[in-house]
Design a protein around this motif. Structure first.
Motif, PDB file in Angstrom:
ATOM      1  N   ASP A  31       0.799  -1.227   0.000  1.00 24.57           N
ATOM      2  CA  ASP A  31       0.000   0.000   0.000  1.00 24.57           C
ATOM      3  C   ASP A  31       0.832   1.278   0.000  1.00 24.57           C
ATOM      4  O   ASP A  31       0.285   2.365  -0.227  1.00 24.57           O
ATOM      5  N   TYR A  32       2.139   1.167   0.265  1.00 24.14           N
ATOM      6  CA  TYR A  32       2.965   2.352   0.392  1.00 24.14           C
ATOM      7  C   TYR A  32       4.336   2.153  -0.272  1.00 24.14           C
ATOM      8  O   TYR A  32       4.780   1.025  -0.469  1.00 24.14           O
ATOM      9  N   ASP A  53       5.320  10.756   3.787  1.00 29.17           N
ATOM     10  CA  ASP A  53       4.031  11.139   4.352  1.00 29.17           C
ATOM     11  C   ASP A  53       3.897  10.708   5.808  1.00 29.17           C
ATOM     12  O   ASP A  53       3.016  11.197   6.518  1.00 29.17           O
ATOM     13  N   LYS A 122      -2.582   3.884   8.366  1.00 27.19           N
ATOM     14  CA  LYS A 122      -3.632   4.372   7.466  1.00 27.19           C
ATOM     15  C   LYS A 122      -4.288   5.636   8.028  1.00 27.19           C
ATOM     16  O   LYS A 122      -4.523   6.612   7.302  1.00 27.19           O
ATOM     17  N   THR A 123      -4.583   5.644   9.340  1.00 28.38           N
ATOM     18  CA  THR A 123      -5.232   6.792   9.972  1.00 28.38           C
ATOM     19  C   THR A 123      -4.375   8.046   9.854  1.00 28.38           C
ATOM     20  O   THR A 123      -4.840   9.107   9.419  1.00 28.38           O
ATOM     21  N   HIS A 124      -3.089   7.924  10.213  1.00 30.74           N
ATOM     22  CA  HIS A 124      -2.236   9.111  10.241  1.00 30.74           C
ATOM     23  C   HIS A 124      -1.839   9.575   8.843  1.00 30.74           C
ATOM     24  O   HIS A 124      -1.702  10.782   8.606  1.00 30.74           O
ATOM     25  N   SER A 126      -3.824   9.251   6.259  1.00 30.58           N
ATOM     26  CA  SER A 126      -5.059   9.884   5.780  1.00 30.58           C
ATOM     27  C   SER A 126      -5.209  11.292   6.341  1.00 30.58           C
ATOM     28  O   SER A 126      -5.614  12.215   5.625  1.00 30.58           O
ATOM     29  N   LEU A 127      -4.882  11.461   7.625  1.00 30.03           N
ATOM     30  CA  LEU A 127      -4.972  12.783   8.231  1.00 30.03           C
ATOM     31  C   LEU A 127      -4.030  13.771   7.545  1.00 30.03           C
ATOM     32  O   LEU A 127      -4.397  14.912   7.267  1.00 30.03           O
ATOM     33  N   LEU A 129      -2.696  13.564   4.466  1.00 27.66           N
ATOM     34  CA  LEU A 129      -3.112  13.822   3.094  1.00 27.66           C
ATOM     35  C   LEU A 129      -4.367  14.699   3.054  1.00 27.66           C
ATOM     36  O   LEU A 129      -4.499  15.563   2.183  1.00 27.66           O
ATOM     37  N   SER A 130      -5.270  14.488   4.025  1.00 25.26           N
ATOM     38  CA  SER A 130      -6.480  15.316   4.087  1.00 25.26           C
ATOM     39  C   SER A 130      -6.122  16.768   4.398  1.00 25.26           C
ATOM     40  O   SER A 130      -6.702  17.704   3.831  1.00 25.26           O
ATOM     41  N   LEU A 173     -13.428  12.697  10.330  1.00 22.76           N
ATOM     42  CA  LEU A 173     -12.128  12.236  10.812  1.00 22.76           C
ATOM     43  C   LEU A 173     -12.206  11.895  12.296  1.00 22.76           C
ATOM     44  O   LEU A 173     -11.642  10.906  12.751  1.00 22.76           O
ATOM     45  N   THR A 176     -13.790   8.512  12.900  1.00 24.41           N
ATOM     46  CA  THR A 176     -12.965   7.334  12.621  1.00 24.41           C
ATOM     47  C   THR A 176     -12.133   6.934  13.833  1.00 24.41           C
ATOM     48  O   THR A 176     -11.697   5.790  13.932  1.00 24.41           O
TER      49      THR A 176
END
Length: 377
Positions: A31-32, A53, A122-124, A126-127, A129-130, A173, A176
């Motif tokens: 995934d990365y 990231d 995934k959570t961090h 996503s934060l 990138l958001s 967010l 989640t």
């Protein structure tokens, strides 16, 4: 070895043990884009050049430990916004407050649980990138607003829509991270509307609570716990009572939320009324009328009115709701508990308004509460 599709987020793993680097690569490579560094110095250099990231950082390393690496990363403009998750063995005695003070986003213990690692990463990611996406959207919005100066009405409608999207993106967010958040947000938003409308019948508050102000307070209320995004899972989701140190960390959600909203306002380049109330509520909804609350120890009318309203709405819903750490109280018991805080925890005049509409608030709660959330009659 680590070449992957450029469309994938980049992770940097800093660990002096080669086997650990290999393990994390195998676990996350699908995934990365995973890059590795076997020392703190190499990790800092790679962070500056690769712009990852997210960084997974071992604490116990020779020459330069993880705390020092984190400190140096956060001191450099080019790397300070990269989220850092510390990796530490369960047998190690770690100073969580020190790590969080240095800017770490979370901790993961070794030996790692693959699913926990994937979920936290995934959570961090996503934060981050958001956040970058919202910054880019704000820049685009500024250009769009300039282009439409002759379309005032349409421009205002679009701005409101974008604000709503940003609000609900931030709220999503938060949801989640904490399964209790969703319906709690809806209920407290409705409670605070009814409380404010009742309170403005009091001559002392009539001029402070016009329709527009109540609308802005209600719109801002869902962000009262947005700062919990920054609280580690092992504290936020703990089933038992928090230790003193854990509670001190939990209390920081008020300042984390305030800072997050303030930063969003700075990015926009303009003052916004609805963010003013959002900042007040996020920062001060745990202040007490007698000055024994947090984070500032404000007293009486020093506490913003929006936060004093939120305090009662928040506590009432927390009392009548079942949480992972407690059963639900009955409506009658919840009202009595809140009454016991009149003049100490809560504004006495807002308590009077609350008592007058308590049964109405209970009906709102029952209409918006699942059996999972409520187990008291």
């Amino acid at each position: 070895m680590y070449a992957m599709s450029s469309s994938k987020p980049i992770l940097l793993v800093i660990d002096d043990i080669p086997e650990n680097l290999t393990l994390m690569y195998q676990l996350l490579k699908d995934d990365y884009r995973v890059k590795g560094a076997n020392s703190g110095a190499r990790g800092i250099a790679l962070a500056e050049s690769a712009k990852p990231d997210l960084i997974l950082l071992d604490i116990m390393m020779p020459e330069m430990d993880g705390y020092e690496v984190c400190k140096r990363l956060k001191s450099q403009p080019s790397t300070r916004d990269i989220p850092v998750i510390f990796l530490t063995a369960k047998s190690e005695r770690i100073d969580e407050q020190k790590g969080l003070a240095l800017g770490a986003a979370d901790y993961i213990t070794k030996p790692v649980n693959p699913e926990i690692v994937k979920a936290r990463v995934k959570t961090h990611v996503s934060l981050k990138l958001s956040s970058e996406m919202l910054k880019g959207e704000n820049e685009a919005l500024e250009k769009e607003v300039q282009r439409r100066t002759c379309e005032a009405i349409k421009q205002q409608e679009e701005l409101h829509a974008i604000q709503d999207v940003a609000f609900y993106a931030m709220i999503s967010l938060a949801e989640t991270r904490d399964n209790d958040t969703g319906n709690h947000i809806l209920r407290t938003q409705t409670y605070i509307k009814h409380l404010a409308e009742k309170l403005r019948q009091n001559p002392r508050y009539a001029s402070q609570l016009c329709d527009d102000v109540i609308k802005l307070i209600c719109k801002s209320a869902p962000l009262h716990d947005i700062g919990k995004i920054g609280i580690p899972d092992h504290i936020l989701l703990k089933k038992g009572n928090l230790t003193e140190d854990e509670f001190e960390i939990m209390k920081t959600h008020t300042t984390i939320g305030y800072d997050a909203i303030s930063n969003a306002e700075k990015v926009s380049g303009q003052q916004m009324d609805f963010l003013k109330y959002a900042k007040e509520i996020a920062h001060s909804h745990h202040e007490h009328w007698d000055g024994n609350g947090y984070p500032q120890g404000l007293v009486g009318d020093e506490i913003p009115l929006s936060a004093r309203l939120m305090a009662i709405a928040d506590v009432y819903d927390a009392l009548i709701s079942r949480r992972i750490y407690k059963p639900a109280f009955t409506h009658r018991d919840a009202v009595q508990i809140i009454l016991s805080g009149k003049g100490t925890q809560f504004d006495p005049e807002i308590i009077d308004a609350f008592v007058d509409i308590a049964d109405e608030l209970y009906q709102i709660a029952m209409q918006n509460m699942s059996l999972k959330e409520h187990d008291a009659s």
